[in-house]
Design an enzyme around this catalytic site. Structure first.
Site, PDB file in Angstrom:
ATOM      1  CD  GLN A 185      28.918  58.516   1.130  1.00 55.95           C
ATOM      2  OE1 GLN A 185      29.861  57.939   0.597  1.00 55.95           O
ATOM      3  NE2 GLN A 185      28.685  58.410   2.421  1.00 55.95           N
ATOM      4  CB  SER A 227      33.355  65.219  -0.826  1.00 56.92           C
ATOM      5  OG  SER A 227      33.737  64.134  -0.024  1.00 56.92           O
ATOM      6  CG  LEU A 228      32.158  60.282  -4.545  1.00 55.96           C
ATOM      7  CD1 LEU A 228      33.244  59.229  -4.633  1.00 55.96           C
ATOM      8  CD2 LEU A 228      30.806  59.649  -4.229  1.00 55.96           C
ATOM      9  NE  ARG A 232      36.739  59.650  -1.254  1.00 57.40           N
ATOM     10  CZ  ARG A 232      35.646  60.280  -0.835  1.00 57.40           C
ATOM     11  NH1 ARG A 232      34.473  59.683  -0.919  1.00 57.40           N
ATOM     12  NH2 ARG A 232      35.719  61.508  -0.341  1.00 57.40           N
ATOM     13  CG  HIS A 244      35.873  65.535   4.014  1.00 61.14           C
ATOM     14  ND1 HIS A 244      36.866  65.500   3.063  1.00 61.14           N
ATOM     15  CD2 HIS A 244      34.716  65.229   3.376  1.00 61.14           C
ATOM     16  CE1 HIS A 244      36.322  65.196   1.893  1.00 61.14           C
ATOM     17  NE2 HIS A 244      35.029  65.025   2.058  1.00 61.14           N
ATOM     18  CD  GLN A 268      38.362  63.688  -2.110  1.00 61.71           C
ATOM     19  OE1 GLN A 268      37.561  62.844  -1.738  1.00 61.71           O
ATOM     20  NE2 GLN A 268      38.196  64.358  -3.216  1.00 61.71           N
TER      21      GLN A 268
END
Length: 323
Positions: free
Chosen positions: A11, A92-93, A117, A203, A252
């Site tokens: 993102q 991440s994503l 998510r 996070h 995550q």
């Protein structure tokens, strides 16, 4: 022996128009990927990716499937030209797109997961507004101390979210807490501090309450063992089977992204070419700084993807890094 890693952005890499020029090379992907995404999610994701508006694209329930879809499409275009990775990872994503590239997750399930998510993370931000901030030039231990101080002074969560480089650290938490942290870091001599425009925290422990619901969604899927080596940036280590993949995706929300350690781990195993697969350009820059002897490529538009294809068209088949 030289090896190639595909790295998938997260993102913040979104932009209006992303992916549109890539389907000129592969118009079949409009039906097999973009129309499928629109139908599964019940939103005009194709139009939002290609035409915006930017404000609507920025909303986490839209941003996350948009970046995921664009990254998967870029991967398909590369694969169609015979460019394949020896190993994959994601920031991440981006780890969701990496799992698709590794054969762990399919497109349809991935779309549903990243949409959920984004919705869950957005729900947290509506309840407890938060953000991400970047500190450049202060060691990890110093940022840790400043997080403790900012949390004590504001009563809000402030935690390290991403270790992007040894000197580039992302923090996450409540708005006032992150603002205080950035102020203290600036006073402590940081080279630069800034707030990231990503729409909420990530996070950190603020998101612990949504892990269970997301975990149930993962448990309902038929994940597969990787057929291409995949490293998780939560552990900077290989994901060996479907069970480990599910656990990494589940964790995550509250776990740090160990990006610098992940890049170093890949370099230790022979990777000297990094291809950022998707709409971003930040990961390729980070990889170059962390591993200065490596070569990096981007795929965020057709000319750069063509450069990657021209340079990497003769790469060998995946699997070289299996241990």
């Amino acid at each position: 022996m030289s090896s190639t890693a595909f790295v998938f952005p997260g993102q913040g890499s979104q932009r209006v128009g992303m992916g549109r020029d890539l389907v000129a090379d592969r118009p079949d992907l409009i039906e097999s990927h973009y129309r499928v995404a629109d139908e599964i999610l019940g939103i005009p994701l194709t139009r939002l990716c290609w035409e915006g508006p930017a404000q609507e694209l920025r909303a986490m329930p839209v941003t996350q499937p948009a970046v995921f879809l664009t990254s998967v499409v870029a991967h398909e275009v590369l694969r169609g030209h015979g460019v394949v990775p020896d190993v994959v990872t994601g920031h991440s994503l981006g780890e969701f797109a990496a799992m698709v590239a590794a054969g762990v997750l399919d497109l349809r399930d991935g779309l549903r997961l990243v949409r959920l998510r984004g919705e869950l993370m957005d729900s947290v931000n509506r309840t407890v507004p938060g953000c991400l901030g970047v500190v450049i030039g202060v060691p990890v231990a110093g940022v840790e101390e400043l997080c403790v101080r900012a949390a004590a002074d504001t009563g809000e969560v402030v935690e390290i979210a991403n270790l992007n480089e040894d000197r580039q650290i992302v923090v996450s938490g409540g708005l006032a807490g992150v603002a205080a942290l950035l102020k203290y870091a600036d006073e402590a001599g940081a080279e630069r501090v800034l707030t990231l425009d990503v729409g909420g925290p990530a996070h950190c422990s603020l998101l612990s309450g949504i892990e269970e619901e997301f975990g149930r969604a993962i448990d309902g899927l038929d994940l597969r063992d990787p057929v291409v080596p995949v490293y998780s940036a939560l552990t900077a280590a290989p994901v060996l089977d479907a069970r480990q993949a599910a656990e990494c995706l589940r964790r995550q929300f509250t776990s740090r992204v160990l990006w610098a350690d992940t890049v170093r781990a890949l370099t230790d195993f022979g990777v000297d070419r990094f291809v950022e697969v998707g709409p971003g350009k930040a990961l390729s820059k980070l990889c170059q700084r962390i591993s200065p002897d490596s070569t990096t490529y981007r795929t965020n538009d057709a000319p750069r993807l063509a450069q990657a294809v021209a340079a990497l068209g003769a790469v060998r088949s995946p699997g070289a890094l299996v241990r």
